[in-house]
Design a protein around this motif. Structure first.
Motif, PDB file in Angstrom:
ATOM      1  N   ASN A   1       0.793  -1.230   0.000  1.00 44.44           N
ATOM      2  CA  ASN A   1       0.000   0.000   0.000  1.00 44.44           C
ATOM      3  C   ASN A   1       0.827   1.282   0.000  1.00 44.44           C
ATOM      4  O   ASN A   1       0.283   2.355  -0.251  1.00 44.44           O
ATOM      5  CB  ASN A   1      -0.934   0.003   1.218  1.00 44.44           C
ATOM      6  CG  ASN A   1      -1.833  -1.218   1.236  1.00 44.44           C
ATOM      7  OD1 ASN A   1      -2.498  -1.522   0.261  1.00 44.44           O
ATOM      8  ND2 ASN A   1      -1.845  -1.929   2.362  1.00 44.44           N
ATOM      9  N   SER A   2       2.115   1.183   0.274  1.00 44.51           N
ATOM     10  CA  SER A   2       2.965   2.375   0.270  1.00 44.51           C
ATOM     11  C   SER A   2       3.129   2.898  -1.146  1.00 44.51           C
ATOM     12  O   SER A   2       3.300   2.126  -2.090  1.00 44.51           O
ATOM     13  CB  SER A   2       4.341   2.037   0.846  1.00 44.51           C
ATOM     14  OG  SER A   2       4.243   1.599   2.179  1.00 44.51           O
ATOM     15  N   ASP A   3       3.107   4.218  -1.288  1.00 53.40           N
ATOM     16  CA  ASP A   3       3.214   4.802  -2.623  1.00 53.40           C
ATOM     17  C   ASP A   3       4.651   5.012  -3.074  1.00 53.40           C
ATOM     18  O   ASP A   3       4.901   5.476  -4.185  1.00 53.40           O
ATOM     19  CB  ASP A   3       2.433   6.111  -2.718  1.00 53.40           C
ATOM     20  CG  ASP A   3       2.971   7.192  -1.776  1.00 53.40           C
ATOM     21  OD1 ASP A   3       3.945   6.919  -1.030  1.00 53.40           O
ATOM     22  OD2 ASP A   3       2.415   8.300  -1.783  1.00 53.40           O
TER      23      ASP A   3
ATOM     24  N   ASN B   1       7.982   2.324  -7.358  1.00 52.54           N
ATOM     25  CA  ASN B   1       7.709   1.018  -6.759  1.00 52.54           C
ATOM     26  C   ASN B   1       8.046  -0.124  -7.701  1.00 52.54           C
ATOM     27  O   ASN B   1       8.592  -1.156  -7.289  1.00 52.54           O
ATOM     28  CB  ASN B   1       6.229   0.928  -6.357  1.00 52.54           C
ATOM     29  CG  ASN B   1       5.933   1.659  -5.065  1.00 52.54           C
ATOM     30  OD1 ASN B   1       6.741   2.449  -4.592  1.00 52.54           O
ATOM     31  ND2 ASN B   1       4.775   1.397  -4.500  1.00 52.54           N
TER      32      ASN B   1
ATOM     33  N   ARG C   1      -3.572   1.492 -10.987  1.00 51.95           N
ATOM     34  CA  ARG C   1      -4.344   2.719 -10.805  1.00 51.95           C
ATOM     35  C   ARG C   1      -5.844   2.535 -10.981  1.00 51.95           C
ATOM     36  O   ARG C   1      -6.632   3.229 -10.329  1.00 51.95           O
ATOM     37  CB  ARG C   1      -3.829   3.787 -11.769  1.00 51.95           C
ATOM     38  CG  ARG C   1      -3.805   3.382 -13.229  1.00 51.95           C
ATOM     39  CD  ARG C   1      -3.115   4.417 -14.078  1.00 51.95           C
ATOM     40  NE  ARG C   1      -2.966   3.955 -15.453  1.00 51.95           N
ATOM     41  CZ  ARG C   1      -2.392   4.668 -16.415  1.00 51.95           C
ATOM     42  NH1 ARG C   1      -1.919   5.873 -16.135  1.00 51.95           N
ATOM     43  NH2 ARG C   1      -2.292   4.191 -17.622  1.00 51.95           N
TER      44      ARG C   1
ATOM     45  N   GLN D   1      -4.490   1.881  -6.800  1.00 53.91           N
ATOM     46  CA  GLN D   1      -3.090   1.892  -6.390  1.00 53.91           C
ATOM     47  C   GLN D   1      -2.200   2.359  -7.547  1.00 53.91           C
ATOM     48  O   GLN D   1      -1.488   1.560  -8.155  1.00 53.91           O
ATOM     49  CB  GLN D   1      -2.652   0.512  -5.902  1.00 53.91           C
ATOM     50  CG  GLN D   1      -3.389   0.058  -4.655  1.00 53.91           C
ATOM     51  CD  GLN D   1      -2.768  -1.153  -3.996  1.00 53.91           C
ATOM     52  OE1 GLN D   1      -2.792  -1.284  -2.774  1.00 53.91           O
ATOM     53  NE2 GLN D   1      -2.220  -2.059  -4.767  1.00 53.91           N
TER      54      GLN D   1
ATOM     55  N   TRP E   1       0.523   3.751  -7.617  1.00 59.98           N
ATOM     56  CA  TRP E   1       1.961   3.549  -7.416  1.00 59.98           C
ATOM     57  C   TRP E   1       2.446   2.229  -8.023  1.00 59.98           C
ATOM     58  O   TRP E   1       3.640   2.007  -8.124  1.00 59.98           O
ATOM     59  CB  TRP E   1       2.301   3.611  -5.925  1.00 59.98           C
ATOM     60  CG  TRP E   1       1.341   2.888  -5.030  1.00 59.98           C
ATOM     61  CD1 TRP E   1       1.393   1.580  -4.651  1.00 59.98           C
ATOM     62  CD2 TRP E   1       0.181   3.435  -4.388  1.00 59.98           C
ATOM     63  NE1 TRP E   1       0.353   1.268  -3.824  1.00 59.98           N
ATOM     64  CE2 TRP E   1      -0.411   2.385  -3.638  1.00 59.98           C
ATOM     65  CE3 TRP E   1      -0.407   4.705  -4.379  1.00 59.98           C
ATOM     66  CZ2 TRP E   1      -1.567   2.568  -2.878  1.00 59.98           C
ATOM     67  CZ3 TRP E   1      -1.553   4.887  -3.626  1.00 59.98           C
ATOM     68  CH2 TRP E   1      -2.123   3.833  -2.890  1.00 59.98           C
ATOM     69  N   TRP E   2       1.524   1.382  -8.463  1.00 62.72           N
ATOM     70  CA  TRP E   2       1.893   0.181  -9.233  1.00 62.72           C
ATOM     71  C   TRP E   2       1.448   0.323 -10.687  1.00 62.72           C
ATOM     72  O   TRP E   2       1.271  -0.664 -11.386  1.00 62.72           O
ATOM     73  CB  TRP E   2       1.293  -1.081  -8.600  1.00 62.72           C
ATOM     74  CG  TRP E   2       1.792  -1.364  -7.216  1.00 62.72           C
ATOM     75  CD1 TRP E   2       1.097  -1.271  -6.044  1.00 62.72           C
ATOM     76  CD2 TRP E   2       3.111  -1.782  -6.844  1.00 62.72           C
ATOM     77  NE1 TRP E   2       1.891  -1.590  -4.976  1.00 62.72           N
ATOM     78  CE2 TRP E   2       3.150  -1.918  -5.438  1.00 62.72           C
ATOM     79  CE3 TRP E   2       4.279  -2.045  -7.577  1.00 62.72           C
ATOM     80  CZ2 TRP E   2       4.290  -2.305  -4.745  1.00 62.72           C
ATOM     81  CZ3 TRP E   2       5.422  -2.440  -6.877  1.00 62.72           C
ATOM     82  CH2 TRP E   2       5.416  -2.566  -5.480  1.00 62.72           C
TER      83      TRP E   2
END
Length: 212
Positions: A19-21, A42, A194, A198, A200-201
């Motif tokens: 979950n971290s961006d 990421n 997205r 999410q 960031w993936w």
């Protein structure tokens, strides 16, 4: 390749995986800022971790390199590993690609310019065992499936197959079709992109693992 160790070490790169961006460990924001790309920090952290897990006789092979960000990210701190990048350079200038690699000192990779399928179905990778494959090329259902089939004979035990843009319906169908027909492959990790909240993936990643 030790796939369980890969998952454990990848998780440790983030405060709250997945979950971290952005990663809290080794950073790749300078690459994302300096090299035109369609990736995220990421994703580069994931590729770097996969490359770090390679056994001495294994190679990292990426299909679809664009401007070089993914290759540079994978190679950071892993310069003792064997890297191969395959691209037709239809969407990016080979000169700019080479310049980006030079700027970041990522010049030790073998670059094969040509059609991905022609390369994979030729003898150009003979003598190499793929420990980590990053597929970021043809994202049609038929193209993705053909690519997975093409590398089967070159995969090392425990090899990771990292499929980018996995939230796209055609990519997902191809992966599922391959898993149904290939008993030696199994899903290892799915990271929503997205369209599933999410970004960031990017467009999602699915990681598969190969066993003997």
């Amino acid at each position: 390749m030790d796939s369980e160790r890969f998952i454990a070490e990848l998780s440790e790169l983030f405060d709250d995986f997945p979950n971290s961006d952005r990663p809290s460990g080794r950073r790749f924001d300078d690459i994302v800022a300096a090299v035109e790309n369609l990736s995220t920090e990421n994703t580069l952290a994931l590729l770097n971790c996969a490359a770090r897990m390679l056994a001495p006789a294994e190679s990292y092979v990426e299909v679809g390199s664009y401007m070089g960000a993914s290759l540079i990210g994978a190679m950071r701190g892993n310069e003792d590993k064997d890297f191969v990048a395959i691209d037709r350079f239809e969407w990016a200038s080979r000169e700019r690609f080479d310049a980006n690699l030079e700027r970041f000192g990522s010049t030790g990779a073998t670059i094969i310019e040509g059609d991905a399928f022609e390369v994979l179905e030729s003898a150009l990778l003979d003598g190499r065992q793929i420990g980590a494959l990053f597929w970021d090329a043809d994202h049609t259902r038929d193209g993705q499936l053909r690519g997975l089939r093409d590398v089967e004979q070159r995969l090392a035990h425990g090899a990771l197959l990292i499929c980018d843009n996995a939230d796209r319906p055609d990519v997902g169908r191809a992966i599922d079709d391959w898993l149904r027909e290939q008993s030696r492959a199994r899903p290892l990790l799915e990271l929503a992109g997205r369209t599933r909240g999410q970004p960031w993936w990017h467009d999602g990643i699915r990681v598969l693992v190969w066993s003997d």
